[in-house]
Design a protein around this motif. Sequence first.
Motif, PDB file in Angstrom:
ATOM      1  N   ARG A  91       0.660  -0.784   0.065  1.00  0.00           N
ATOM      2  CA  ARG A  91      -0.077   0.436  -0.140  1.00  0.00           C
ATOM      3  C   ARG A  91       1.008   1.143  -0.414  1.00  0.00           C
ATOM      4  NH1 ARG A  91      -5.065   1.092   0.653  1.00  0.00           N
ATOM      5  NH2 ARG A  91      -5.805  -0.959   0.809  1.00  0.00           N
ATOM      6  N   LEU A 112      -5.612   5.907  -9.665  1.00  0.00           N
ATOM      7  CA  LEU A 112      -5.124   5.307  -8.476  1.00  0.00           C
ATOM      8  C   LEU A 112      -6.491   4.528  -8.114  1.00  0.00           C
ATOM      9  CD1 LEU A 112      -3.055   7.744  -6.815  1.00  0.00           C
ATOM     10  CD2 LEU A 112      -2.158   5.851  -8.724  1.00  0.00           C
ATOM     11  N   GLU A 114      -8.084   1.775  -8.986  1.00  0.00           N
ATOM     12  CA  GLU A 114      -7.680   0.547  -8.726  1.00  0.00           C
ATOM     13  C   GLU A 114      -6.649  -0.150  -8.358  1.00  0.00           C
ATOM     14  OE1 GLU A 114      -9.199  -1.485 -13.034  1.00  0.00           O
ATOM     15  OE2 GLU A 114     -11.165  -0.721 -12.245  1.00  0.00           O
ATOM     16  N   ILE A 115      -6.113   0.736  -7.210  1.00  0.00           N
ATOM     17  CA  ILE A 115      -4.440   0.774  -7.042  1.00  0.00           C
ATOM     18  C   ILE A 115      -4.025   0.657  -5.098  1.00  0.00           C
ATOM     19  CG2 ILE A 115      -2.222   0.782  -7.690  1.00  0.00           C
ATOM     20  CD1 ILE A 115      -2.384   1.951  -9.799  1.00  0.00           C
ATOM     21  N   CYS A 117      -3.453   1.381  -2.255  1.00  0.00           N
ATOM     22  CA  CYS A 117      -2.685   2.720  -2.142  1.00  0.00           C
ATOM     23  C   CYS A 117      -2.954   4.027  -1.464  1.00  0.00           C
ATOM     24  CB  CYS A 117      -2.052   3.884  -3.742  1.00  0.00           C
ATOM     25  SG  CYS A 117      -3.059   4.319  -4.195  1.00  0.00           S
ATOM     26  N   ARG A 212      -1.773   4.795 -14.750  1.00  0.00           N
ATOM     27  CA  ARG A 212      -2.000   3.832 -13.856  1.00  0.00           C
ATOM     28  C   ARG A 212      -0.597   3.051 -14.325  1.00  0.00           C
ATOM     29  NH1 ARG A 212      -6.331   3.175 -15.746  1.00  0.00           N
ATOM     30  NH2 ARG A 212      -7.540   3.523 -14.205  1.00  0.00           N
ATOM     31  N   ARG A 213      -0.600   1.998 -15.273  1.00  0.00           N
ATOM     32  CA  ARG A 213       0.854   1.705 -15.948  1.00  0.00           C
ATOM     33  C   ARG A 213       2.218   1.734 -15.447  1.00  0.00           C
ATOM     34  NH1 ARG A 213      -2.057   1.306 -20.829  1.00  0.00           N
ATOM     35  NH2 ARG A 213       0.001   2.869 -21.856  1.00  0.00           N
ATOM     36  N   VAL A 215       2.290   3.668 -12.468  1.00  0.00           N
ATOM     37  CA  VAL A 215       2.673   3.539 -11.082  1.00  0.00           C
ATOM     38  C   VAL A 215       2.856   2.333 -10.988  1.00  0.00           C
ATOM     39  CG1 VAL A 215       1.007   3.866  -8.877  1.00  0.00           C
ATOM     40  CG2 VAL A 215       0.983   5.973 -10.625  1.00  0.00           C
ATOM     41  N   GLU A 216       2.472   0.889 -11.537  1.00  0.00           N
ATOM     42  CA  GLU A 216       2.073  -0.304 -11.658  1.00  0.00           C
ATOM     43  C   GLU A 216       3.199  -0.499 -11.423  1.00  0.00           C
ATOM     44  OE1 GLU A 216      -2.738  -1.091 -12.605  1.00  0.00           O
ATOM     45  OE2 GLU A 216      -0.724  -1.377 -13.714  1.00  0.00           O
ATOM     46  N   ILE A 219       5.726   0.098  -8.996  1.00  0.00           N
ATOM     47  CA  ILE A 219       5.426  -0.937  -7.378  1.00  0.00           C
ATOM     48  C   ILE A 219       6.250  -2.231  -7.233  1.00  0.00           C
ATOM     49  CG2 ILE A 219       3.004  -1.908  -6.225  1.00  0.00           C
ATOM     50  CD1 ILE A 219       1.865   0.648  -7.029  1.00  0.00           C
ATOM     51  N   ASN A 220       6.280  -2.674  -8.810  1.00  0.00           N
ATOM     52  CA  ASN A 220       5.940  -4.572  -9.248  1.00  0.00           C
ATOM     53  C   ASN A 220       7.558  -4.791  -9.887  1.00  0.00           C
ATOM     54  OD1 ASN A 220       3.429  -4.923  -8.373  1.00  0.00           O
ATOM     55  ND2 ASN A 220       2.886  -4.259 -10.109  1.00  0.00           N
TER      56      ASN A 220
END
Length: 261
Positions: A91, A112, A114-115, A117, A212-213, A215-216, A219-220
């Motif tokens: 998160r 954001l 659907e993420i 956070c 969005r991509r 940010v993901e 994160i990943n």
Amino acid sequence: YLTYFLSRKRTILTFHDFGSVTHAHGLRKWLLWLFWVYLPVKKSAELITISEATRKELLKLVKVDPNHIHVIHNPLTLAAVEKRTPFNAKRPQILQIGTKSNKNFYRHVEALREIPCEMVIVGQLDDQQKQTLSTKNIQFTHHENVSDAKIQEIYEDADILLFSSLVEGFGLPILEAQAAGVPVITSNLLSMPEVAGDGALLVNPENVDEIRRSVEKIINDADLRANLVAKGKKNISRFDPQIVAEKYATLYRKVLQSAID
């Protein structure tokens, strides 16, 4: 407007951006151009812009000798520190600096939603923005009128800076986040790529899916995060206050000497 009353040969004028002119229309646009750009330029010996992007905008607005325009970046005044907390991949805290229309608030919220956070927002929130955060089920923390010490803490606790603005004359939060070891996402237009260097992911600020991509990705991908942080730390050396101050001082001496001669 002070340029109207000063000696031209001793006057240096700095432009930060031209958003108020370029986004105006009709008579208002012409008046802003005349009194905020054209006449002040004609009353100045030398001109400064805070980015190469702003320099290019100035040359589009006024016919002026490019040799009289000097790009001197804004300095980074927050200290470079190490991030206080490990990256929270489950998160993350996504930092939003500013809430005015150019800060792309609504697209950031949509990106954001659907993420998992926490959105950390610095700036005033109006009722519509609060309602949007509620509707999109965004968990958020809100700060207003923060001190330098507090903003330093906010950066140090953040996991990602999301700064895909629509318009920026410079973009100082990019450097402030880099100084705190925070991965940065910013826009691929105007001054922001110039300021960020290699230390940020660049996105189309009007493309929610792309935001969005990005940010993901951060994160990943731990290697990507480390790479962005390392390049960001290297990038901020270009904006050392002593370097910037000396560029101003050099130009001041040049104008003074010309005025004396």
